[in-house]
Design an enzyme around this catalytic site. Structure first.
Site, short mmCIF file in Angstrom:
data_model
loop_
_atom_site.label_atom_id
_atom_site.label_comp_id
_atom_site.label_asym_id
_atom_site.label_seq_id
_atom_site.Cartn_x
_atom_site.Cartn_y
_atom_site.Cartn_z
N GLU A 68 0.83 -1.20 0.00
CA GLU A 68 0.00 0.00 0.00
C GLU A 68 0.87 1.26 0.00
OE1 GLU A 68 -0.20 -2.54 2.01
OE2 GLU A 68 -2.26 -3.10 2.51
N PRO A 280 10.65 -14.93 -2.05
CA PRO A 280 9.61 -15.12 -1.04
C PRO A 280 9.01 -13.81 -0.57
CG PRO A 280 11.56 -16.44 -0.56
CD PRO A 280 11.94 -15.46 -1.63
N ARG A 281 7.81 -13.89 -0.05
CA ARG A 281 7.13 -12.71 0.48
C ARG A 281 7.89 -12.10 1.64
NH1 ARG A 281 5.20 -8.50 1.42
NH2 ARG A 281 3.04 -7.94 1.87
N LEU A 321 14.20 -6.83 0.36
CA LEU A 321 12.93 -6.15 0.12
C LEU A 321 13.12 -4.96 -0.80
CD1 LEU A 321 11.50 -6.14 3.76
CD2 LEU A 321 10.55 -7.41 1.84
N GLU A 323 13.01 -4.68 -4.13
CA GLU A 323 13.65 -4.82 -5.43
C GLU A 323 12.77 -5.51 -6.46
OE1 GLU A 323 18.28 -5.37 -5.02
OE2 GLU A 323 17.28 -6.94 -3.89
N ASN A 348 0.12 -8.34 -6.12
CA ASN A 348 0.05 -7.43 -7.27
C ASN A 348 0.64 -8.07 -8.52
OD1 ASN A 348 -0.17 -5.21 -8.91
ND2 ASN A 348 1.25 -3.92 -7.77
N LEU A 349 -0.16 -8.13 -9.57
CA LEU A 349 0.26 -8.74 -10.84
C LEU A 349 0.79 -7.70 -11.83
CD1 LEU A 349 -2.99 -10.87 -11.10
CD2 LEU A 349 -0.73 -11.82 -10.61
N SER A 350 0.47 -6.44 -11.58
CA SER A 350 0.75 -5.41 -12.58
C SER A 350 2.24 -5.12 -12.71
CB SER A 350 -0.01 -4.13 -12.26
OG SER A 350 0.49 -3.52 -11.09
#
Length: 499
Positions: A68, A280-281, A321, A323, A348-350
């Site tokens: 976000e 990974p997330r 994170l 990148e 997010n796929l965009s």
């Protein structure tokens, strides 16, 4: 009567949150001990500022976490260009968001951790910073924040607003519905990320005339700054990977690495020159995967230890994170995780589409289902959903074998991204400028503003229902010059650029 019931519930919430404040403070200290809060700046979560408030008007922008926060940065940039007289304060909640966003924000933006929603913390924060307007991102409906701001005459906006089905059920209960109705009534502007989300907010009794559309801000994430060092490092990796077949699995959650590794094993039997990039997330998850694979003697490298590939590496694990947008440029194929098991809700796929990747994801995409549908309606092969490792492995094998099919999918994803991302930031800013800066900050104009907003509501509401229900509702026309004329609510599957 409904407002009265809402205030009663709020007073109960305020009393409860006040009574539990000591326990919440202890919980924050425990989180700090576990490394989940900033070791030095954690008192900011109690409303204790670590920076001076500059003179002049101030806009507070709040986003809970990294996704976000990244999505709202282009809006902040637009605000700085259009309203240089305003100071901007940004807050986030998570430590991971802080570590990345602090280096992405434009110069001059103040950055703090968000206060917890207890009366003392929130009153201290608002009393110190004295914001003139507040922009909340996505689903941040905190009662003490919203009602304290409203009581102090602070204009409120909720952008990229979303409400999960689970949250909708919870808020719709007989106890909480009066409260959420009261909270939503205090907003000058609500911008849902889709028509379906708009319906959910209306079911929770949000004033329809404050609901407007501009598109999903997550299509604009790619507009954030990238340092020269980051660009140089990515370019070095590109050179190493130039003659290899590369695919990337991004934002994977615990357990999904088994799906990805099964696909890797299948593809390595046919494509020995292949490299699998796993992102990974959570970075710690990446380090755990690395330790496991190293013990099993895979050719694996960890980004925090080796910025470049080592000889014999065919699995590259990213445990950093911020990148992801740049890493997508390394590959022609992206598999977006957080989507292969029930209970997950997609990511997010965009970003992958913006980089020109052929995009795949699983079946469990949660509120990102609207993004899947929008992109597929622009071009049906822009995103492919797969059920598991076998279907994914066969699809990737086909693309590695057929370069023409791969290029078609890459072009389709990029085409869908450009169609849906066009104009989103400008549209969002125009709505904020009208409903928050011009209207919310000008009490003398409230009567005329309410009249314009109600006209906008009749038009906007009819278009929402027409799009959502698929009926032939006659199109209403706004008076010439009304700002909402530029922001027709899009049909499902159509973004700001698809009109």
């Amino acid at each position: 009567m409904a407002t009265c019931r809402g205030m009663i519930v709020y007073k109960l919430y305020r009393a409860l949150s006040y009574g539990l404040s000591p326990l919440v403070h202890l919980h924050l200290r425990w989180r700090k001990f576990r490394g989940l809060e900033h070791p030095l700046r954690w008192p900011e979560r109690l409303g204790r500022a670590s920076a001076s408030r500059p003179p002049g008007p101030l806009l507070w922008v709040h986003a809970v976490s990294l996704g976000e926060g990244m999505a709202v940065i282009p809006v902040i940039k637009q605000c700085m260009q259009q309203r240089p007289d305003f100071n901007i304060l940004m807050t986030t909640t998570t430590l991971s968001a802080f570590e990345v966003i602090k280096d992405k924000l434009p110069t001059g933006v103040l950055y703090q951790f968000a206060p917890i929603d207890t009366p003392m913390a929130m009153d201290a924060f608002i009393g110190y910073w004295k914001p003139d307007a507040i922009i909340l991102v996505e689903s941040e409906l905190w009662p003490n924040l919203i009602l304290s701001a409203s009581e102090n005459g602070i204009a409120l906006a909720l952008i990229n607003a979303r409400m999960s089905a689970k949250s909708l059920r919870r808020w719709s209960g007989s106890l909480l519905l009066p409260l959420v109705s009261l909270l939503l009534s205090r907003f000058s502007l609500i911008i849902p990320l889709s028509n379906a989300q708009a319906i959910r907010f209306q079911l929770l009794q949000a004033p329809p005339f404050v609901i407007n559309f501009s598109g999903d801000l997550k299509y604009a994430v790619g507009e954030c700054n990238v340092s020269t060092e980051e660009v140089s490092c990515i370019n070095d990796l590109k050179l190493q990977l130039a003659h290899k077949k590369v695919w990337m699995a991004s934002s994977i959650h615990s357990g999904e690495e088994e799906v990805i590794l099964a696909v890797h094993e299948y593809l390595m039997q046919k494509h020995g020159d292949m490299v699998t990039i796993i992102v990974p997330r959570y970075p710690q998850h990446g380090r755990e995967i690395f330790q496991k694979l190293r013990k099993e003697r895979y050719g694996v490298a960890l980004r925090s230890q080796h910025k470049l590939l080592q000889p014999g590496t065919n699995i590259y694990i990213v445990d950093t994170l911020g990148e992801l947008g740049q890493l997508y440029s390394l590959t022609s194929i992206a598999v977006v995780g957080g989507s292969f098991f029930p209970g997950l809700a997609g990511h997010n796929l965009s970003e992958a589409a913006a980089a020109g990747c052929a995009v795949f994801t699983g079946l469990y995409v949660g509120h990102f289902s609207h993004m899947v549908l929008q992109m597929q309606r622009v071009n049906k092969v822009s995103i492919q959903q797969v059920s598991g490792d076998l279907e994914l492995a066969e699809a990737l094998d086909e693309l590695f074998t057929d370069s023409t099919a791969l290029k078609i999918r890459q072009q389709a994803a990029k085409e869908a991204y450009h169609a849906l991302s066009s104009g989103i930031i400008a549209n969002t800013w125009t709505l904020i400028d009208f409903h928050v800066f011009r209207s919310g900050l000008s009490p003398s104009n409230q009567a005329s503003v309410q009249s314009d907003m109600k006209i906008g509501f009749l038009w906007s509401h009819a278009q929402v229902m027409r799009s959502y229900l698929g009926r032939g509702t006659r199109r209403m026309e706004l008076p010439r010059g009304h700002p909402a004329r530029a922001h027709t609510p899009h049909k499902p599957g159509q973004g700001a650029g698809g009109r």
